[in-house]
Structures are given as structure tokens and as C-alpha cells.
Design a protein around this motif. Structure first.
Motif, PDB file in Angstrom:
ATOM      1  N   LEU A   8      40.334  43.363  31.763  1.00  0.00           N
ATOM      2  CA  LEU A   8      39.599  42.229  31.221  1.00  0.00           C
ATOM      3  C   LEU A   8      39.419  41.216  32.347  1.00  0.00           C
ATOM      4  O   LEU A   8      40.376  40.570  32.769  1.00  0.00           O
ATOM      5  N   PRO A   9      38.191  41.113  32.909  1.00  0.00           N
ATOM      6  CA  PRO A   9      37.954  40.127  33.961  1.00  0.00           C
ATOM      7  C   PRO A   9      37.857  38.734  33.356  1.00  0.00           C
ATOM      8  O   PRO A   9      37.158  38.532  32.363  1.00  0.00           O
ATOM      9  N   ARG A  10      38.580  37.786  33.934  1.00  0.00           N
ATOM     10  CA  ARG A  10      38.606  36.407  33.435  1.00  0.00           C
ATOM     11  C   ARG A  10      37.699  35.512  34.281  1.00  0.00           C
ATOM     12  O   ARG A  10      37.378  35.831  35.427  1.00  0.00           O
ATOM     13  N   ASP A  11      37.363  34.349  33.727  1.00  0.00           N
ATOM     14  CA  ASP A  11      36.475  33.403  34.400  1.00  0.00           C
ATOM     15  C   ASP A  11      37.046  32.841  35.704  1.00  0.00           C
ATOM     16  O   ASP A  11      36.306  32.369  36.546  1.00  0.00           O
ATOM     17  N   ASN A  12      38.361  32.889  35.883  1.00  0.00           N
ATOM     18  CA  ASN A  12      38.994  32.333  37.079  1.00  0.00           C
ATOM     19  C   ASN A  12      39.235  33.398  38.163  1.00  0.00           C
ATOM     20  O   ASN A  12      40.092  33.226  39.028  1.00  0.00           O
ATOM     21  N   PHE A  13      38.480  34.483  38.110  1.00  0.00           N
ATOM     22  CA  PHE A  13      38.564  35.572  39.084  1.00  0.00           C
ATOM     23  C   PHE A  13      39.930  36.251  39.102  1.00  0.00           C
ATOM     24  O   PHE A  13      40.432  36.661  40.135  1.00  0.00           O
ATOM     25  N   THR A  14      40.523  36.354  37.930  1.00  0.00           N
ATOM     26  CA  THR A  14      41.710  37.181  37.767  1.00  0.00           C
ATOM     27  C   THR A  14      41.343  38.356  36.867  1.00  0.00           C
ATOM     28  O   THR A  14      40.353  38.302  36.123  1.00  0.00           O
ATOM     29  N   ASP A  28      45.276  38.480  40.738  1.00  0.00           N
ATOM     30  CA  ASP A  28      44.419  37.418  41.267  1.00  0.00           C
ATOM     31  C   ASP A  28      43.509  37.994  42.343  1.00  0.00           C
ATOM     32  O   ASP A  28      43.972  38.425  43.405  1.00  0.00           O
ATOM     33  N   MET A  29      42.199  37.984  42.088  1.00  0.00           N
ATOM     34  CA  MET A  29      41.229  38.523  43.048  1.00  0.00           C
ATOM     35  C   MET A  29      40.813  37.517  44.109  1.00  0.00           C
ATOM     36  O   MET A  29      40.179  37.896  45.096  1.00  0.00           O
ATOM     37  N   THR A  30      41.143  36.236  43.956  1.00  0.00           N
ATOM     38  CA  THR A  30      40.599  35.222  44.878  1.00  0.00           C
ATOM     39  C   THR A  30      40.920  35.498  46.349  1.00  0.00           C
ATOM     40  O   THR A  30      40.056  35.244  47.192  1.00  0.00           O
ATOM     41  N   PRO A  31      42.085  36.024  46.730  1.00  0.00           N
ATOM     42  CA  PRO A  31      42.313  36.300  48.151  1.00  0.00           C
ATOM     43  C   PRO A  31      41.376  37.368  48.733  1.00  0.00           C
ATOM     44  O   PRO A  31      41.192  37.440  49.944  1.00  0.00           O
ATOM     45  N   TYR A  32      40.767  38.165  47.888  1.00  0.00           N
ATOM     46  CA  TYR A  32      39.900  39.251  48.339  1.00  0.00           C
ATOM     47  C   TYR A  32      38.428  38.847  48.424  1.00  0.00           C
ATOM     48  O   TYR A  32      37.629  39.567  49.028  1.00  0.00           O
ATOM     49  N   LEU A  33      38.060  37.737  47.819  1.00  0.00           N
ATOM     50  CA  LEU A  33      36.647  37.377  47.680  1.00  0.00           C
ATOM     51  C   LEU A  33      35.964  36.979  48.975  1.00  0.00           C
ATOM     52  O   LEU A  33      34.742  36.881  49.020  1.00  0.00           O
ATOM     53  N   ASP A  34      36.717  36.761  50.035  1.00  0.00           N
ATOM     54  CA  ASP A  34      36.133  36.445  51.342  1.00  0.00           C
ATOM     55  C   ASP A  34      36.241  37.619  52.304  1.00  0.00           C
ATOM     56  O   ASP A  34      36.044  37.454  53.510  1.00  0.00           O
ATOM     57  N   LYS A  35      36.538  38.809  51.785  1.00  0.00           N
ATOM     58  CA  LYS A  35      36.765  39.976  52.636  1.00  0.00           C
ATOM     59  C   LYS A  35      35.745  41.083  52.380  1.00  0.00           C
ATOM     60  O   LYS A  35      35.647  41.608  51.275  1.00  0.00           O
ATOM     61  N   GLY A  36      35.016  41.420  53.401  1.00  0.00           N
ATOM     62  CA  GLY A  36      34.138  42.587  53.396  1.00  0.00           C
ATOM     63  C   GLY A  36      33.271  42.741  52.164  1.00  0.00           C
ATOM     64  O   GLY A  36      32.608  41.804  51.735  1.00  0.00           O
TER      65      GLY A  36
END
Length: 83
Positions: A8-14, A28-36
Motif C-alpha cells: 500500500l503506497p502512502r502519500d508520504n512516500f512510504t 521509507d522510500m524517500t532516501p531512494y528518490l534522488d537515486k538513478g
């Protein structure tokens, strides 16, 4: 190895994840959002297209994360990281 059975993808990118082991975890996906290739997931609509495929979380155009990464770097639900 743990397999993802529901996401279940949440609005806060988790990602709220359920595993075949019965574990219910938060990644938490936020650390990945600036990678490749993951930068395209900064678009919330694209991020929310996550689905379960091949025992892990996938997005269209052959984008995925290894299930062991999702398990090892997530926290049990109820122990969420501060936003």
C-alpha cells in the motif's frame, strides 16, 4: 527469503508492506528518490502505481526493489520513523 504479498503506497512516500511471514512493515522510500531510476517516483502518482510482482514491489517499466531490501530496511508497523 521473505516475499511481499501486499503493498500500500502512502502519500508520504512510504510503502506499507505485508510479507508471507506474517510481518506487517513500513518502508521509507524517500532516501531512494534522488537515486538513478528511482527519481521518477518523486511524482506521487507514479509512486502510487506500486504493485506486487515476482514476490516484491514493482512499478511499471521494470522498476523494482529486492524483497530482502524491503524487509531489512523497513520497520514493524507501529514503530514508524518520525516524518
Amino acid at each position: 527469503m521473505e516475499s511481499v504479498v501486499r503493498v500500500l503506497p502512502r502519500d508520504n512516500f512510504t510503502l506499507e508492506l505485508w510479507f508471507d511471514t506474517g510481518d506487517h512493515r513500513l518502508f521509507d522510500m524517500t532516501p531512494y528518490l534522488d537515486k538513478g531510476v528511482f527519481t521518477r517516483l518523486k511524482n506521487l502518482a507514479e509512486f502510487k502505481r506500486a504493485y506486487v510482482g515476482f514476490d516484491t514491489v514493482c512499478w511499471p517499466d521494470n522498476l523494482d526493489l529486492a524483497p530482502e531490501t524491503l524487509f531489512d530496511r523497513s520497520v514493524p508497523l507501529g514503530e514508524e520513523l518520525p516524518l
